[in-house]
Design a protein around this motif. Sequence first.
Motif, PDB file in Angstrom:
ATOM      1  N   ASN A  87     -27.405 -26.034  17.549  1.00  0.00           N
ATOM      2  CA  ASN A  87     -26.616 -26.264  18.358  1.00  0.00           C
ATOM      3  C   ASN A  87     -26.026 -24.982  19.224  1.00  0.00           C
ATOM      4  OD1 ASN A  87     -25.622 -29.349  18.912  1.00  0.00           O
ATOM      5  ND2 ASN A  87     -26.113 -29.023  16.820  1.00  0.00           N
ATOM      6  N   THR A  88     -26.526 -23.874  18.692  1.00  0.00           N
ATOM      7  CA  THR A  88     -25.810 -22.660  19.385  1.00  0.00           C
ATOM      8  C   THR A  88     -27.261 -21.726  19.827  1.00  0.00           C
ATOM      9  OG1 THR A  88     -25.872 -21.516  17.141  1.00  0.00           O
ATOM     10  CG2 THR A  88     -23.789 -22.531  18.089  1.00  0.00           C
ATOM     11  N   TYR A  89     -28.244 -21.626  19.075  1.00  0.00           N
ATOM     12  CA  TYR A  89     -29.384 -20.781  19.387  1.00  0.00           C
ATOM     13  C   TYR A  89     -30.032 -21.352  20.693  1.00  0.00           C
ATOM     14  CZ  TYR A  89     -33.421 -17.765  19.316  1.00  0.00           C
ATOM     15  OH  TYR A  89     -34.396 -16.903  19.558  1.00  0.00           O
ATOM     16  N   PRO A  90     -30.338 -22.195  20.990  1.00  0.00           N
ATOM     17  CA  PRO A  90     -31.151 -22.945  22.186  1.00  0.00           C
ATOM     18  C   PRO A  90     -30.171 -22.898  23.274  1.00  0.00           C
ATOM     19  CG  PRO A  90     -31.560 -24.464  20.194  1.00  0.00           C
ATOM     20  CD  PRO A  90     -30.362 -23.525  19.836  1.00  0.00           C
ATOM     21  N   VAL A  91     -28.855 -23.273  23.211  1.00  0.00           N
ATOM     22  CA  VAL A  91     -27.921 -22.922  24.126  1.00  0.00           C
ATOM     23  C   VAL A  91     -27.677 -21.517  24.852  1.00  0.00           C
ATOM     24  CG1 VAL A  91     -25.502 -23.589  25.230  1.00  0.00           C
ATOM     25  CG2 VAL A  91     -26.756 -25.187  23.446  1.00  0.00           C
ATOM     26  N   LEU A  92     -27.566 -20.656  23.663  1.00  0.00           N
ATOM     27  CA  LEU A  92     -27.493 -19.099  24.038  1.00  0.00           C
ATOM     28  C   LEU A  92     -28.814 -18.914  24.838  1.00  0.00           C
ATOM     29  CD1 LEU A  92     -25.748 -17.952  21.055  1.00  0.00           C
ATOM     30  CD2 LEU A  92     -24.702 -18.485  23.195  1.00  0.00           C
ATOM     31  N   ILE A  93     -29.890 -19.274  24.365  1.00  0.00           N
ATOM     32  CA  ILE A  93     -30.891 -18.761  24.756  1.00  0.00           C
ATOM     33  C   ILE A  93     -31.150 -19.696  26.380  1.00  0.00           C
ATOM     34  CG2 ILE A  93     -33.619 -19.018  25.009  1.00  0.00           C
ATOM     35  CD1 ILE A  93     -32.365 -16.797  23.126  1.00  0.00           C
ATOM     36  N   SER A  94     -30.827 -20.556  26.449  1.00  0.00           N
ATOM     37  CA  SER A  94     -30.960 -21.085  27.717  1.00  0.00           C
ATOM     38  C   SER A  94     -29.925 -20.583  28.922  1.00  0.00           C
ATOM     39  CB  SER A  94     -30.690 -22.737  27.738  1.00  0.00           C
ATOM     40  OG  SER A  94     -31.497 -23.321  26.800  1.00  0.00           O
ATOM     41  N   GLN A  95     -28.828 -20.107  28.256  1.00  0.00           N
ATOM     42  CA  GLN A  95     -27.896 -19.440  29.335  1.00  0.00           C
ATOM     43  C   GLN A  95     -28.436 -18.272  29.836  1.00  0.00           C
ATOM     44  OE1 GLN A  95     -24.090 -19.276  27.244  1.00  0.00           O
ATOM     45  NE2 GLN A  95     -23.380 -21.492  27.807  1.00  0.00           N
ATOM     46  N   ASN A  96     -28.883 -17.328  28.720  1.00  0.00           N
ATOM     47  CA  ASN A  96     -29.343 -16.032  28.777  1.00  0.00           C
ATOM     48  C   ASN A  96     -30.391 -16.103  30.091  1.00  0.00           C
ATOM     49  OD1 ASN A  96     -27.505 -14.713  27.368  1.00  0.00           O
ATOM     50  ND2 ASN A  96     -28.993 -14.941  25.555  1.00  0.00           N
ATOM     51  N   LEU A  97     -31.493 -17.128  29.975  1.00  0.00           N
ATOM     52  CA  LEU A  97     -32.374 -17.376  30.822  1.00  0.00           C
ATOM     53  C   LEU A  97     -32.052 -17.672  32.078  1.00  0.00           C
ATOM     54  CD1 LEU A  97     -35.089 -19.332  28.611  1.00  0.00           C
ATOM     55  CD2 LEU A  97     -35.262 -16.973  29.018  1.00  0.00           C
TER      56      LEU A  97
END
Length: 494
Positions: free
Chosen positions: A46-56
């Motif tokens: 619940n944190t890693y994919p969201v953070l990656i999406s935000q960075n992208l």
Amino acid sequence: MAEPRWKAWLERHKRSGRLVGPARSLQARFALSYGAIIVALILFLNTYPVLISQNLMFQSKEDTLRRQADIVTSTLAGSEALTAEGVEANLTKLGLTGVDRIMVTDPAGLVLYDTSQLDNASGRYALLWEVVTALHGNDVFRSEYREDAFRSRAASPIVYRGMTLGSVYLYEYDSEQALLLMNFQDNLRTISLLLCAAALVLSVIFSKAVTRRVGELLEGVRSVREGQYSHRVSVSGRDELALLADEFNELTDRLQTTEEVRRRFVSDASHELKTPLASIRLLTDSILQNDGMDPDTVQEFVSDIGEEAERLTRITEKLLALTRLDSGRAVARAAVDVGGVARKVERMLTPLARAVNVTLSLTLEEGCRIWALEDDIYQVAFNLMENAVKYNLPGGQVLVSLTKTGPAGDTVLLRVEDTGVGIPEEDLPKIFDRFYRVDKARSRAAGGTGLGLSIVRDTVRLHGGSVSVRGRAEKGTCFEVRFPLWREEKGETP
């Protein structure tokens, strides 16, 4: 009866502090361990994919705004000075889209052009950090996710022939892609909660299955500890717990067999000791209760008492010998010449053999030495040869041979044969059992205790050998004892 036993067990373990509470049980530990792992995985998902999406998303915004800022600065850098009319004319022709606000300033920070409808800053100074930084000749980009929207800002200097003519400030407010990110995060959370619930349920089921099987093994151990050696556990599967259950059942089989042998041994020993004691008691009572008994009868009774006492002594000595063998105590071994031991036994048994008209015949090969205790080997040879004499027929023979055998001649074979009536085929597997007699009446008459062959078997095994018995082609019985050969030239000490 089961409930009081359970309560007694419960109280005993409570007092000893060994009772396992619910929080300390294997099931609770399994469930907590799995739960911790699952929670960690859920947090990660619940944190890693969201953070990656935000960075992208931030990277995409930066690339877009920088590219548009480069287009604006390239368009406006064609003149020596910027004017409000010139900037507006150029940007109107340019027709940029996808940007919520475009602001152009002169070198002093005065706003020449602003597309904002809510807070138009035309004719005022731009007091923005991005504008100030751009007027110092640096490109700036900043983006943040706040209040359900991406807010992105970019600023670049407008340079003409090395001089800073002003700055361009771009601002984008994107709630659509922020909504997509929020939906993505909500979906992840929903899926994670469902997976977490399913995983927790499965972990509880799995931990119950494992601890139930462990509990069955534990219950089996308790039953065996309380003397229920016939108890068996049934654990399904092909894993380590199933193998452990099989080993446990094999152990209980051996314990049950050992317990049955022990009880039979105690019963037989009690019976064997009871017989001479009862005879001694009867004879002494007869003497004491008959004051007028003639001296010859008294002497006969006293002689019978002596014989029973000797029988009692023999039984006790053999029981002590079996106890020593069962304990497996270490003995001081040495190289023993089996041929020399057999000759000593022959000398001891020659008077008995002559008395019953039996011939002793020895064929002994030289160099048959083994690593053992001489007294033990003497006892083995004496018991076998004495039995061959005592249970033979008048005019019979006892044939004793000693040879080296085996593929490399590394085995000593002691064979004792007799020409007696032999042993029935169905009794051969049992004759090494303690107190077992083929013909009880004849054995008692010969002074046998039923322990001699048990002592032979256990003594031979103690010294790494083996003993077997078979019937002869003619009448009689053949005993064969095998020992590892001791080689003096190699200095072997097994």
